[in-house]
Design an enzyme around this catalytic site. Structure first.
Site, PDB file in Angstrom:
ATOM      1  N   HIS A   1     -48.032  57.838  -1.571  1.00 45.18           N
ATOM      2  CA  HIS A   1     -46.714  57.421  -2.369  1.00 45.18           C
ATOM      3  C   HIS A   1     -45.966  58.506  -2.940  1.00 45.18           C
ATOM      4  O   HIS A   1     -46.723  59.782  -3.084  1.00 45.18           O
ATOM      5  CB  HIS A   1     -47.023  56.417  -3.392  1.00 45.18           C
ATOM      6  CG  HIS A   1     -47.418  55.057  -2.804  1.00 45.18           C
ATOM      7  ND1 HIS A   1     -48.307  54.230  -3.419  1.00 45.18           N
ATOM      8  CD2 HIS A   1     -47.049  54.502  -1.658  1.00 45.18           C
ATOM      9  CE1 HIS A   1     -48.420  53.015  -2.846  1.00 45.18           C
ATOM     10  NE2 HIS A   1     -47.646  53.198  -1.608  1.00 45.18           N
TER      11      HIS A   1
ATOM     12  N   GLY B   1     -43.288  55.222   4.986  1.00 44.73           N
ATOM     13  CA  GLY B   1     -43.841  53.862   4.724  1.00 44.73           C
ATOM     14  C   GLY B   1     -42.948  52.720   4.670  1.00 44.73           C
ATOM     15  O   GLY B   1     -43.133  51.929   5.265  1.00 44.73           O
TER      16      GLY B   1
ATOM     17  N   ASP C   1     -46.283  52.221   7.371  1.00 48.07           N
ATOM     18  CA  ASP C   1     -47.623  51.679   6.808  1.00 48.07           C
ATOM     19  C   ASP C   1     -47.918  50.885   8.065  1.00 48.07           C
ATOM     20  O   ASP C   1     -49.120  50.566   8.399  1.00 48.07           O
ATOM     21  CB  ASP C   1     -47.310  50.884   5.479  1.00 48.07           C
ATOM     22  CG  ASP C   1     -47.276  51.611   4.582  1.00 48.07           C
ATOM     23  OD1 ASP C   1     -47.467  52.989   4.856  1.00 48.07           O
ATOM     24  OD2 ASP C   1     -46.576  51.406   3.442  1.00 48.07           O
TER      25      ASP C   1
ATOM     26  N   ASP D   1     -49.975  55.173  -5.634  1.00 43.24           N
ATOM     27  CA  ASP D   1     -49.639  55.322  -7.101  1.00 43.24           C
ATOM     28  C   ASP D   1     -49.576  53.684  -7.663  1.00 43.24           C
ATOM     29  O   ASP D   1     -48.826  53.202  -7.291  1.00 43.24           O
ATOM     30  CB  ASP D   1     -48.443  55.836  -7.154  1.00 43.24           C
ATOM     31  CG  ASP D   1     -47.621  55.806  -8.361  1.00 43.24           C
ATOM     32  OD1 ASP D   1     -48.376  55.622  -9.496  1.00 43.24           O
ATOM     33  OD2 ASP D   1     -46.295  56.159  -8.516  1.00 43.24           O
TER      34      ASP D   1
ATOM     35  N   HIS E   1     -42.514  47.951  -0.490  1.00 47.27           N
ATOM     36  CA  HIS E   1     -42.939  47.728   0.516  1.00 47.27           C
ATOM     37  C   HIS E   1     -44.630  47.164   0.221  1.00 47.27           C
ATOM     38  O   HIS E   1     -45.341  47.537   1.354  1.00 47.27           O
ATOM     39  CB  HIS E   1     -42.870  48.582   1.672  1.00 47.27           C
ATOM     40  CG  HIS E   1     -43.542  49.823   1.191  1.00 47.27           C
ATOM     41  ND1 HIS E   1     -43.159  50.813   0.173  1.00 47.27           N
ATOM     42  CD2 HIS E   1     -44.737  50.444   1.612  1.00 47.27           C
ATOM     43  CE1 HIS E   1     -43.787  51.886   0.254  1.00 47.27           C
ATOM     44  NE2 HIS E   1     -44.859  51.505   0.916  1.00 47.27           N
TER      45      HIS E   1
ATOM     46  N   ASP F   1     -47.011  45.424   2.839  1.00 45.19           N
ATOM     47  CA  ASP F   1     -47.201  46.376   3.731  1.00 45.19           C
ATOM     48  C   ASP F   1     -48.309  47.153   3.420  1.00 45.19           C
ATOM     49  O   ASP F   1     -49.269  47.464   4.296  1.00 45.19           O
ATOM     50  CB  ASP F   1     -45.980  47.128   4.187  1.00 45.19           C
ATOM     51  CG  ASP F   1     -44.993  46.343   4.735  1.00 45.19           C
ATOM     52  OD1 ASP F   1     -45.047  45.432   5.284  1.00 45.19           O
ATOM     53  OD2 ASP F   1     -43.782  47.082   4.874  1.00 45.19           O
TER      54      ASP F   1
ATOM     55  N   ARG G   1     -56.022  45.858   3.662  1.00 48.33           N
ATOM     56  CA  ARG G   1     -56.858  44.577   4.347  1.00 48.33           C
ATOM     57  C   ARG G   1     -57.266  45.000   5.616  1.00 48.33           C
ATOM     58  O   ARG G   1     -58.448  44.444   5.993  1.00 48.33           O
ATOM     59  CB  ARG G   1     -56.073  43.323   4.378  1.00 48.33           C
ATOM     60  CG  ARG G   1     -56.714  42.052   4.773  1.00 48.33           C
ATOM     61  CD  ARG G   1     -55.833  40.638   4.841  1.00 48.33           C
ATOM     62  NE  ARG G   1     -55.097  40.622   3.747  1.00 48.33           N
ATOM     63  CZ  ARG G   1     -53.761  40.768   3.583  1.00 48.33           C
ATOM     64  NH1 ARG G   1     -53.128  41.160   4.578  1.00 48.33           N
ATOM     65  NH2 ARG G   1     -53.140  40.266   2.478  1.00 48.33           N
TER      66      ARG G   1
END
Length: 140
Positions: A8, A55, A60, A80, A87, A90, A96
């Site tokens: 980030h 991203g 991402d 961060d 997003h 995402d 996950r």
């Protein structure tokens, strides 16, 4: 191994310092990154980095697709947690996927150091089994 590097905005400087510090390890692997992070890493280190989109613009998700297809072996995603990300769904999906596919993930520099040292020592060799590279695996 294929390694993803994502950071980030407020963590990009940390990522650059991290990759510079461990350049000798990273240069032995294939590096992938989201847009701006990848550019900054290339400029600071001279390493070859395959760059995906930024991203928020799908980078991402592009890395997530690599994970889902077992084409990513490790992810360094310096997040961060104190700044809202447009997003965020995402980001959550990417985290996950790392869990679903047992891809080692570092979300901060402390965990990153543990992973990079483990990579250096061969502790992540089990990922080679996933890719059928059992001739490179010593013993697990």
């Amino acid at each position: 191994m294929n390694i993803a590097l994502i950071a980030h905005d407020k963590k990009k400087d940390d990522m650059i310092r991290f990759v510079v510090a461990y350049k000798k390890i990273f240069e032995k692997h294939s590096l992938f990154a989201t847009g701006t992070t990848g550019t900054k890493i290339q400029e600071a280190t001279g390493l070859d980095v395959h760059r995906f989109c930024s991203g928020p613009l799908g980078g991402d998700q592009e890395i997530g697709a690599y994970i889902a297809n077992n084409n990513m072996d490790m992810v360094f995603f310096f997040r961060d947690p104190l700044t809202a990300q447009p997003h965020e769904p995402d980001v959550t999906a990417l985290l996950r996927l790392c869990d679903v596919y047992s891809v080692p993930l570092a979300t901060n520099m402390g965990t990153g150091e543990v992973l990079i040292r483990g990579l250096e020592q061969g502790d992540i060799d089990w990922r080679n089994i996933v890719h059928g590279n059992t001739d490179r695996v010593t013993e697990i």
